[in-house]
Design a protein around this motif. Structure first.
Motif, mmCIF file in Angstrom:
data_model
loop_
_atom_site.group_PDB
_atom_site.id
_atom_site.type_symbol
_atom_site.label_atom_id
_atom_site.label_comp_id
_atom_site.label_asym_id
_atom_site.label_seq_id
_atom_site.Cartn_x
_atom_site.Cartn_y
_atom_site.Cartn_z
ATOM 1 N N ARG A 262 16.721 3.352 -0.799
ATOM 2 C CA ARG A 262 17.564 2.510 0.049
ATOM 3 C C ARG A 262 17.416 1.040 -0.382
ATOM 4 N N PRO A 263 18.490 0.264 -0.391
ATOM 5 C CA PRO A 263 18.372 -1.136 -0.827
ATOM 6 C C PRO A 263 17.273 -1.912 -0.090
ATOM 7 N N SER A 264 17.096 -1.651 1.223
ATOM 8 C CA SER A 264 16.093 -2.412 1.985
ATOM 9 C C SER A 264 14.658 -2.095 1.540
ATOM 10 N N CYS A 265 14.469 -0.943 0.858
ATOM 11 C CA CYS A 265 13.101 -0.595 0.428
ATOM 12 C C CYS A 265 12.564 -1.599 -0.601
ATOM 13 N N TYR A 266 13.471 -2.171 -1.411
ATOM 14 C CA TYR A 266 13.017 -3.073 -2.479
ATOM 15 C C TYR A 266 12.582 -4.443 -1.929
ATOM 16 N N THR A 267 12.873 -4.675 -0.646
ATOM 17 C CA THR A 267 12.428 -5.943 -0.030
ATOM 18 C C THR A 267 11.675 -5.652 1.269
ATOM 19 N N CYS A 268 11.168 -4.439 1.402
ATOM 20 C CA CYS A 268 10.596 -3.982 2.685
ATOM 21 C C CYS A 268 9.459 -4.888 3.175
ATOM 22 N N LYS A 269 9.601 -5.382 4.404
ATOM 23 C CA LYS A 269 8.557 -6.271 4.921
ATOM 24 C C LYS A 269 7.410 -5.509 5.582
ATOM 25 N N PHE A 270 7.503 -4.181 5.616
ATOM 26 C CA PHE A 270 6.422 -3.385 6.221
ATOM 27 C C PHE A 270 5.421 -2.891 5.170
ATOM 28 N N THR A 271 5.585 -3.319 3.945
ATOM 29 C CA THR A 271 4.623 -2.963 2.891
ATOM 30 C C THR A 271 3.447 -3.948 2.980
ATOM 31 N N ASP A 272 2.646 -3.732 4.002
ATOM 32 C CA ASP A 272 1.630 -4.712 4.366
ATOM 33 C C ASP A 272 0.416 -3.941 4.883
ATOM 34 N N VAL A 273 -0.747 -4.531 4.745
ATOM 35 C CA VAL A 273 -1.940 -3.880 5.280
ATOM 36 C C VAL A 273 -1.960 -4.008 6.810
ATOM 37 N N GLU A 325 -15.868 6.564 6.996
ATOM 38 C CA GLU A 325 -15.273 5.234 6.815
ATOM 39 C C GLU A 325 -15.506 4.762 5.384
ATOM 40 N N ARG A 326 -14.511 4.056 4.819
ATOM 41 C CA ARG A 326 -14.605 3.597 3.433
ATOM 42 C C ARG A 326 -14.198 2.120 3.364
ATOM 43 N N PRO A 327 -14.598 1.420 2.305
ATOM 44 C CA PRO A 327 -14.148 0.029 2.171
ATOM 45 C C PRO A 327 -12.637 -0.040 1.895
ATOM 46 N N GLY A 328 -11.981 -0.979 2.533
ATOM 47 C CA GLY A 328 -10.532 -1.124 2.391
ATOM 48 C C GLY A 328 -10.089 -1.445 0.972
ATOM 49 N N THR A 329 -10.976 -2.020 0.182
ATOM 50 C CA THR A 329 -10.607 -2.398 -1.194
ATOM 51 C C THR A 329 -10.159 -1.176 -2.005
ATOM 52 N N GLU A 330 -10.717 -0.006 -1.683
ATOM 53 C CA GLU A 330 -10.347 1.204 -2.449
ATOM 54 C C GLU A 330 -8.866 1.527 -2.272
ATOM 55 N N ALA A 331 -8.448 1.573 -1.012
ATOM 56 C CA ALA A 331 -7.041 1.902 -0.746
ATOM 57 C C ALA A 331 -6.135 0.787 -1.271
ATOM 58 N N LEU A 332 -6.574 -0.449 -1.115
ATOM 59 C CA LEU A 332 -5.722 -1.565 -1.546
ATOM 60 C C LEU A 332 -5.523 -1.556 -3.062
ATOM 61 N N THR A 333 -6.507 -1.050 -3.786
ATOM 62 C CA THR A 333 -6.385 -0.969 -5.241
ATOM 63 C C THR A 333 -5.343 0.077 -5.645
ATOM 64 N N HIS A 334 -5.306 1.188 -4.911
ATOM 65 C CA HIS A 334 -4.470 2.315 -5.334
ATOM 66 C C HIS A 334 -3.136 2.427 -4.611
ATOM 67 N N GLN A 335 -2.962 1.711 -3.526
ATOM 68 C CA GLN A 335 -1.728 1.845 -2.745
ATOM 69 C C GLN A 335 -0.945 0.541 -2.812
ATOM 70 N N LYS A 336 0.003 0.494 -3.741
ATOM 71 C CA LYS A 336 0.772 -0.749 -3.913
ATOM 72 C C LYS A 336 1.553 -1.092 -2.652
ATOM 73 N N ARG A 337 1.970 -0.057 -1.916
ATOM 74 C CA ARG A 337 2.816 -0.319 -0.737
ATOM 75 C C ARG A 337 2.033 -0.838 0.464
ATOM 76 N N LEU A 338 0.727 -1.125 0.250
ATOM 77 C CA LEU A 338 -0.009 -1.835 1.300
ATOM 78 C C LEU A 338 0.075 -3.342 1.064
ATOM 79 N N SER A 339 0.728 -3.734 -0.040
ATOM 80 C CA SER A 339 0.829 -5.178 -0.289
ATOM 81 C C SER A 339 2.219 -5.651 -0.702
ATOM 82 N N SER A 340 3.025 -4.785 -1.316
ATOM 83 C CA SER A 340 4.359 -5.258 -1.726
ATOM 84 C C SER A 340 5.306 -4.084 -1.963
ATOM 85 N N PRO A 341 6.602 -4.339 -1.832
ATOM 86 C CA PRO A 341 7.567 -3.276 -2.133
ATOM 87 C C PRO A 341 7.725 -3.102 -3.641
#
Ligand code: FAD
Length: 371
Positions: A262-273, A325-341
């Motif tokens: 969907r066009p909105s996916c490329y600018t999605c503002k919910f790709t955030d931690v 429980e795990r450190p958040g850095t692990e997921a942030l390294t592997h999940q691009k959609r936690l920081s940007s579309p």
């Protein structure tokens, strides 16, 4: 009012506007790519702007939690559940808690035509058919009235969907008196592909096989669970045949080429931690690197507890899960959609021009095509 949204990249098709319109002036209508957008009947519109106020993309507060979540690795204790889940069966464990409270479950399922729609479940059997990611944008509008009725009657409810859909649910129900019983769960979402391409793809598979398509499954666990294998294993069954066939051309368009989102996916503002949901579920990609003994070829879940309510739900499900429980850095390294579309590829325009002119099959075989 002329329009709810300002440009297609600013409309996620969540239908919150359709839900809140007090005079029923909004209809959700597919465009030429098959994505739904609100259309306002100007004769009915009373210009109250409730639609614009409910739109999670327009709202500056966007419902995201203030703090950073707690991160967990999780795996359902039952191998049977893991085999029929996309990742580590987090959805089953969490939804079981709400079913146990007499609540209902909202998630994405196939309808009789194998289109993807949101539905409601009251039993484990109905809930089970919501399992497995369906990589198509689901239609959300059918469930708003059902969810509203559940909350009106004081029932608990567990909603699962993409981040933009959960923001819409938050927007429509945050002031509802039954909101305390509503648990909102989102997925980490790569993007949502076009329902029109999906329809054509199903037709193409049926045509090639010379029969009717009766069942489809993404992410088959005949392959070991891993990021690499998440682009494999789209299985489908033709009526009268016993064995599933496999075809991965759809994944090529969705993941590798990224041209059917969907066009909105490329600018999605919910790709955030910071999430708009109580709890987030996803694949724990990279776990084999950080803690090899936690890797399981049947699947491993990543869970983010975003609010106190989400954490409470997770604790109530803990007897069904191996949880750590795990450190958040692990997921942030592997999940691009936690920081940007994902970036919109230049080839998207070319793909759609080719598709609209020549059809899907031609896109798979043409030299200028995307596969
Ligand atoms: C379009 C899409 C993109 C995704 N992108 C990523 C990603 O980039 N990274 C990642 O780690 N995980 C992603 N996921 C999530 C992941 O694939 C799993 O769905 C998630 O880990 C839950 O697995 P499970 O084993 O707990 O649940 P399962 O038991 O497999 O349940 C699947 C859950 O997904 C929901 N669902 C299925 N299809 C849809 C749909 N079309 N729209 C809304 N909800 C749906 C169901 O309602 C159910 O709650 C994506 C899922 C979808 C649908």
């Amino acid at each position: 009012m002329e329009s709810v949204y300002d440009g297609k990249s600013n409309c996620s098709g969540c239908a919150a506007c359709y839900e809140v319109c007090p005079v029923g002036a909004i209809e959700m209508v597919p465009d030429e790519e098959g994505f739904q957008y609100p259309r306002i009947d100007q004769d009915l519109c009373v210009d109250c702007r409730a639609c614009q106020e409910a739109c999670p993309v327009r709202r500056p507060d966007d419902f995201k939690s203030a703090g950073v979540p707690q991160f967990y690795v999780a795996k359902h204790k039952s191998a049977k559940v893991l085999k029929v889940s996309t990742s580590g069966g987090a959805f089953t464990a969490l939804s079981d808690v709400v079913l146990g409270l007499g609540g209902s479950i909202y998630g994405a399922d196939f309808d009789d035509e194998l289109r993807v729609v949101h539905t409601r479940a009251e039993t484990p059997e109905q809930r089970d058919s919501m399992r497995i990611s369906k990589y198509v944008q689901s239609q959300l509008s059918p469930i708003y009235d059902l969810l509203s009725a559940d909350l009106d009657s004081g029932k608990a409810a567990f909603f699962t969907g993409t981040p933009c859909q959960t923001a819409a649910i938050r927007s429509c129900f945050q002031d509802h008196p039954g909101n305390d019983g509503l648990y909102i769960c989102d997925l980490i979402c790569h993007s949502v592909p076009s329902p029109r391409v999906w329809d054509d793809y199903k037709k193409m598979l049926a045509e090639e096989a010379g029969g009717r398509l009766v069942k489809i499954q993404f992410r088959s666990k005949q392959y070991a669970w891993s990021r690499e294998n998440s682009n494999k294993g789209l299985m489908y069954l033709i009526e009268g045949e016993e064995d599933f066939r496999e075809d991965d051309r759809y994944y090529q368009l969705f993941i590798q080429d990224n041209v059917i989102s969907r066009p909105s996916c490329y600018t999605c503002k919910f790709t955030d931690v910071r999430r708009a949901s109580d709890i987030t579920i996803a694949d724990y990609f990279g776990i084999e690197e950080f803690e090899p003994k936690l890797y399981d070829p049947l699947g491993v879940s990543l869970i983010l507890a975003n609010t106190a309510k989400g954490k409470n739900l997770l604790e109530l499900s803990a007897d069904k899960l191996h949880l750590e429980e795990r450190p958040g850095t692990e997921a942030l390294t592997h999940q691009k959609r936690l920081s940007s579309p994902g970036d919109e590829p230049h080839s998207r325009k070319e793909f759609w021009a080719d598709y609209l002119k020549n059809g899907l099959k031609a896109c798979f075989i043409s030299p200028g095509g995307n596969s």
